[in-house]
Scaffold this motif. Structure first.
Motif, PDB file in Angstrom:
ATOM      1  N   ARG A  57       0.831  -1.203   0.000  1.00  0.00           N
ATOM      2  CA  ARG A  57       0.000   0.000   0.000  1.00  0.00           C
ATOM      3  C   ARG A  57       0.867   1.255   0.000  1.00  0.00           C
ATOM      4  NH1 ARG A  57      -5.144  -0.734   2.110  1.00  0.00           N
ATOM      5  NH2 ARG A  57      -5.549   1.344   1.315  1.00  0.00           N
ATOM      6  N   LEU A  58       2.177   1.046   0.235  1.00  0.00           N
ATOM      7  CA  LEU A  58       3.122   2.153   0.299  1.00  0.00           C
ATOM      8  C   LEU A  58       4.501   1.595  -0.023  1.00  0.00           C
ATOM      9  CD1 LEU A  58       3.277   5.175   1.213  1.00  0.00           C
ATOM     10  CD2 LEU A  58       3.696   4.327   3.510  1.00  0.00           C
ATOM     11  N   ILE A  59       5.314   2.373  -0.761  1.00  0.00           N
ATOM     12  CA  ILE A  59       6.670   1.957  -1.077  1.00  0.00           C
ATOM     13  C   ILE A  59       7.638   3.037  -0.620  1.00  0.00           C
ATOM     14  CG2 ILE A  59       8.314   1.397  -2.928  1.00  0.00           C
ATOM     15  CD1 ILE A  59       5.884   0.404  -4.584  1.00  0.00           C
ATOM     16  N   LEU A  60       8.660   2.619   0.143  1.00  0.00           N
ATOM     17  CA  LEU A  60       9.766   3.500   0.497  1.00  0.00           C
ATOM     18  C   LEU A  60      10.934   3.076  -0.377  1.00  0.00           C
ATOM     19  CD1 LEU A  60       9.536   3.470   4.409  1.00  0.00           C
ATOM     20  CD2 LEU A  60       8.553   5.133   2.812  1.00  0.00           C
ATOM     21  N   LEU A  61      11.460   3.993  -1.181  1.00  0.00           N
ATOM     22  CA  LEU A  61      12.464   3.658  -2.185  1.00  0.00           C
ATOM     23  C   LEU A  61      13.729   4.481  -1.990  1.00  0.00           C
ATOM     24  CD1 LEU A  61      13.314   2.277  -4.866  1.00  0.00           C
ATOM     25  CD2 LEU A  61      12.025   4.071  -6.073  1.00  0.00           C
ATOM     26  N   ASP A  62      14.836   3.790  -1.752  1.00  0.00           N
ATOM     27  CA  ASP A  62      16.136   4.457  -1.643  1.00  0.00           C
ATOM     28  C   ASP A  62      16.665   4.714  -3.042  1.00  0.00           C
ATOM     29  OD1 ASP A  62      18.486   5.515  -0.631  1.00  0.00           O
ATOM     30  OD2 ASP A  62      19.317   3.587  -0.020  1.00  0.00           O
ATOM     31  N   ILE A  63      17.394   5.798  -3.202  1.00  0.00           N
ATOM     32  CA  ILE A  63      18.012   6.099  -4.492  1.00  0.00           C
ATOM     33  C   ILE A  63      19.279   5.280  -4.673  1.00  0.00           C
ATOM     34  CG2 ILE A  63      19.206   7.861  -5.861  1.00  0.00           C
ATOM     35  CD1 ILE A  63      17.258   9.911  -4.645  1.00  0.00           C
ATOM     36  N   ALA A  64      20.158   5.331  -3.682  1.00  0.00           N
ATOM     37  CA  ALA A  64      21.477   4.705  -3.792  1.00  0.00           C
ATOM     38  C   ALA A  64      21.409   3.245  -3.374  1.00  0.00           C
ATOM     39  CB  ALA A  64      22.491   5.452  -2.942  1.00  0.00           C
ATOM     40  N   LEU A  65      21.292   2.373  -4.350  1.00  0.00           N
ATOM     41  CA  LEU A  65      21.293   0.938  -4.092  1.00  0.00           C
ATOM     42  C   LEU A  65      22.639   0.398  -4.565  1.00  0.00           C
ATOM     43  CD1 LEU A  65      17.710   0.172  -5.428  1.00  0.00           C
ATOM     44  CD2 LEU A  65      18.409   0.401  -3.039  1.00  0.00           C
ATOM     45  N   SER A  66      23.157  -0.599  -3.888  1.00  0.00           N
ATOM     46  CA  SER A  66      24.488  -1.113  -4.229  1.00  0.00           C
ATOM     47  C   SER A  66      24.478  -2.064  -5.427  1.00  0.00           C
ATOM     48  CB  SER A  66      25.135  -1.788  -3.019  1.00  0.00           C
ATOM     49  OG  SER A  66      24.350  -2.875  -2.596  1.00  0.00           O
ATOM     50  N   LEU A  78       7.753   1.002 -11.280  1.00  0.00           N
ATOM     51  CA  LEU A  78       6.854   0.798 -10.142  1.00  0.00           C
ATOM     52  C   LEU A  78       5.600   1.652 -10.299  1.00  0.00           C
ATOM     53  CD1 LEU A  78       9.395   0.746  -7.173  1.00  0.00           C
ATOM     54  CD2 LEU A  78       7.992  -1.175  -7.961  1.00  0.00           C
ATOM     55  N   ARG A  79       5.781   2.881 -10.719  1.00  0.00           N
ATOM     56  CA  ARG A  79       4.664   3.800 -10.916  1.00  0.00           C
ATOM     57  C   ARG A  79       3.683   3.208 -11.933  1.00  0.00           C
ATOM     58  NH1 ARG A  79       3.096   6.880  -7.517  1.00  0.00           N
ATOM     59  NH2 ARG A  79       1.707   8.424  -8.287  1.00  0.00           N
ATOM     60  N   THR A  80       4.218   2.717 -13.055  1.00  0.00           N
ATOM     61  CA  THR A  80       3.386   2.136 -14.109  1.00  0.00           C
ATOM     62  C   THR A  80       2.729   0.844 -13.634  1.00  0.00           C
ATOM     63  OG1 THR A  80       4.777   3.107 -15.824  1.00  0.00           O
ATOM     64  CG2 THR A  80       3.414   1.230 -16.467  1.00  0.00           C
ATOM     65  N   ARG A  81       3.492   0.005 -12.966  1.00  0.00           N
ATOM     66  CA  ARG A  81       2.981  -1.297 -12.515  1.00  0.00           C
ATOM     67  C   ARG A  81       1.737  -1.143 -11.646  1.00  0.00           C
ATOM     68  NH1 ARG A  81       6.088  -6.235 -11.426  1.00  0.00           N
ATOM     69  NH2 ARG A  81       4.722  -7.654 -10.368  1.00  0.00           N
ATOM     70  N   GLN A  85      -1.257   4.190  -8.235  1.00  0.00           N
ATOM     71  CA  GLN A  85      -2.139   4.082  -7.075  1.00  0.00           C
ATOM     72  C   GLN A  85      -1.421   3.651  -5.800  1.00  0.00           C
ATOM     73  OE1 GLN A  85      -5.701   1.903  -7.924  1.00  0.00           O
ATOM     74  NE2 GLN A  85      -6.041   2.991  -9.816  1.00  0.00           N
ATOM     75  N   VAL A  86      -0.126   3.368  -5.879  1.00  0.00           N
ATOM     76  CA  VAL A  86       0.659   3.056  -4.688  1.00  0.00           C
ATOM     77  C   VAL A  86       1.651   4.198  -4.502  1.00  0.00           C
ATOM     78  CG1 VAL A  86       2.314   1.471  -3.637  1.00  0.00           C
ATOM     79  CG2 VAL A  86       0.414   0.557  -4.978  1.00  0.00           C
ATOM     80  N   PRO A  87       1.522   4.945  -3.420  1.00  0.00           N
ATOM     81  CA  PRO A  87       2.457   6.046  -3.190  1.00  0.00           C
ATOM     82  C   PRO A  87       3.888   5.531  -3.070  1.00  0.00           C
ATOM     83  CG  PRO A  87       0.576   6.198  -1.712  1.00  0.00           C
ATOM     84  CD  PRO A  87       0.505   4.860  -2.377  1.00  0.00           C
ATOM     85  N   ILE A  88       4.796   6.208  -3.759  1.00  0.00           N
ATOM     86  CA  ILE A  88       6.213   5.863  -3.709  1.00  0.00           C
ATOM     87  C   ILE A  88       6.947   7.038  -3.082  1.00  0.00           C
ATOM     88  CG2 ILE A  88       8.263   5.221  -5.018  1.00  0.00           C
ATOM     89  CD1 ILE A  88       6.302   4.170  -7.213  1.00  0.00           C
ATOM     90  N   ILE A  89       7.509   6.784  -1.918  1.00  0.00           N
ATOM     91  CA  ILE A  89       8.211   7.817  -1.166  1.00  0.00           C
ATOM     92  C   ILE A  89       9.701   7.543  -1.245  1.00  0.00           C
ATOM     93  CG2 ILE A  89       8.539   8.848   1.112  1.00  0.00           C
ATOM     94  CD1 ILE A  89       5.653   7.844   1.718  1.00  0.00           C
ATOM     95  N   MET A  90      10.419   8.490  -1.786  1.00  0.00           N
ATOM     96  CA  MET A  90      11.869   8.358  -1.818  1.00  0.00           C
ATOM     97  C   MET A  90      12.362   8.539  -0.386  1.00  0.00           C
ATOM     98  SD  MET A  90      11.940   7.789  -4.984  1.00  0.00           S
ATOM     99  CE  MET A  90      13.652   7.672  -5.474  1.00  0.00           C
ATOM    100  N   LEU A  91      13.189   7.622   0.073  1.00  0.00           N
ATOM    101  CA  LEU A  91      13.784   7.681   1.415  1.00  0.00           C
ATOM    102  C   LEU A  91      15.275   7.520   1.210  1.00  0.00           C
ATOM    103  CD1 LEU A  91      13.638   7.799   4.483  1.00  0.00           C
ATOM    104  CD2 LEU A  91      13.241   5.332   4.492  1.00  0.00           C
ATOM    105  N   THR A  92      16.015   8.615   1.302  1.00  0.00           N
ATOM    106  CA  THR A  92      17.398   8.624   0.870  1.00  0.00           C
ATOM    107  C   THR A  92      18.258   9.521   1.739  1.00  0.00           C
ATOM    108  OG1 THR A  92      18.796   9.103  -1.052  1.00  0.00           O
ATOM    109  CG2 THR A  92      16.850  10.453  -0.784  1.00  0.00           C
ATOM    110  N   ASN A  93      19.542   9.342   1.641  1.00  0.00           N
ATOM    111  CA  ASN A  93      20.478  10.245   2.318  1.00  0.00           C
ATOM    112  C   ASN A  93      20.739  11.500   1.501  1.00  0.00           C
ATOM    113  OD1 ASN A  93      21.079   8.789   4.716  1.00  0.00           O
ATOM    114  ND2 ASN A  93      22.372   7.410   3.538  1.00  0.00           N
ATOM    115  N   SER A  94      20.336  11.484   0.255  1.00  0.00           N
ATOM    116  CA  SER A  94      20.616  12.591  -0.654  1.00  0.00           C
ATOM    117  C   SER A  94      19.791  13.828  -0.318  1.00  0.00           C
ATOM    118  CB  SER A  94      20.327  12.179  -2.102  1.00  0.00           C
ATOM    119  OG  SER A  94      20.504  13.273  -2.965  1.00  0.00           O
ATOM    120  N   GLU A  95      20.434  14.967  -0.393  1.00  0.00           N
ATOM    121  CA  GLU A  95      19.735  16.246  -0.304  1.00  0.00           C
ATOM    122  C   GLU A  95      19.965  17.038  -1.582  1.00  0.00           C
ATOM    123  OE1 GLU A  95      20.656  18.275   3.346  1.00  0.00           O
ATOM    124  OE2 GLU A  95      20.199  16.519   4.547  1.00  0.00           O
ATOM    125  N   ASN A  96      20.470  16.355  -2.611  1.00  0.00           N
ATOM    126  CA  ASN A  96      20.779  16.948  -3.897  1.00  0.00           C
ATOM    127  C   ASN A  96      19.482  17.374  -4.586  1.00  0.00           C
ATOM    128  OD1 ASN A  96      21.227  17.154  -6.741  1.00  0.00           O
ATOM    129  ND2 ASN A  96      23.103  15.934  -6.533  1.00  0.00           N
TER     130      ASN A  96
END
Length: 141
Positions: A57-66, A78-81, A85-96
């Motif tokens: 029902r919710l996705i937390l997505l990091d930018i920097a994956l190894s 993910l948005r298309t899939r 209708q499923v909120p995707i929240i970027m959760l990252t260390n980046s402030e860029n």
């Protein structure tokens, strides 16, 4: 305020310590949510393809994956899939600011920065629960 049923939160995060912290805090502060971790784009789609009935029902997505690909690689897919209708929240260390712009351009619902200490992580989980579980109404699966 209408309270929804419990739901899954998919966390795409390659740092196991970050996920464990999120999961433990959520167990205490957001027990209505089950946090599930995938660590790469391939493991994310493997999970989604083998669990089609467990739509998050919710996705937390990091930018920097190894892995070979980063969070931006799978954000549009993910948005298309989920038809947006499923909120995707970027959760990252980046402030860029470029990352902020790209996240929204690629379909992120929100851009958040990972907290730097335990108290801030607790606040993050409390706010996540308050907004995405208690205030906001998400489409039913």
């Amino acid at each position: 305020m209408l309270t929804q049923q419990s739901f899954d939160v998919l966390v795409v995060e390659d740092d196991q310590l970050t996920f464990e912290l999120l999961k433990r805090l959520a167990e205490r502060h957001f027990p209505e949510a089950t946090f599930i971790c995938t660590a790469s784009p391939s493991s994310t789609f493997d999970y989604l393809n083998t669990n089609p009935g467990k739509r998050p029902r919710l996705i937390l997505l990091d930018i920097a994956l190894s892995s070979d690909a980063d969070g931006f690689t799978i954000l549009p897919e993910l948005r298309t899939r989920f038809d947006g209708q499923v909120p995707i929240i970027m959760l990252t260390n980046s402030e860029n600011q470029q990352h902020v712009w790209q996240s929204y351009a690629d379909g992120a619902t929100a851009f958040t920065t990972k907290p730097s200490n335990l108290d801030d992580w607790k606040t993050y989980i409390d706010m996540l629960k308050s907004y995405w579980y208690e205030v906001n109404t998400l489409p039913t699966s």
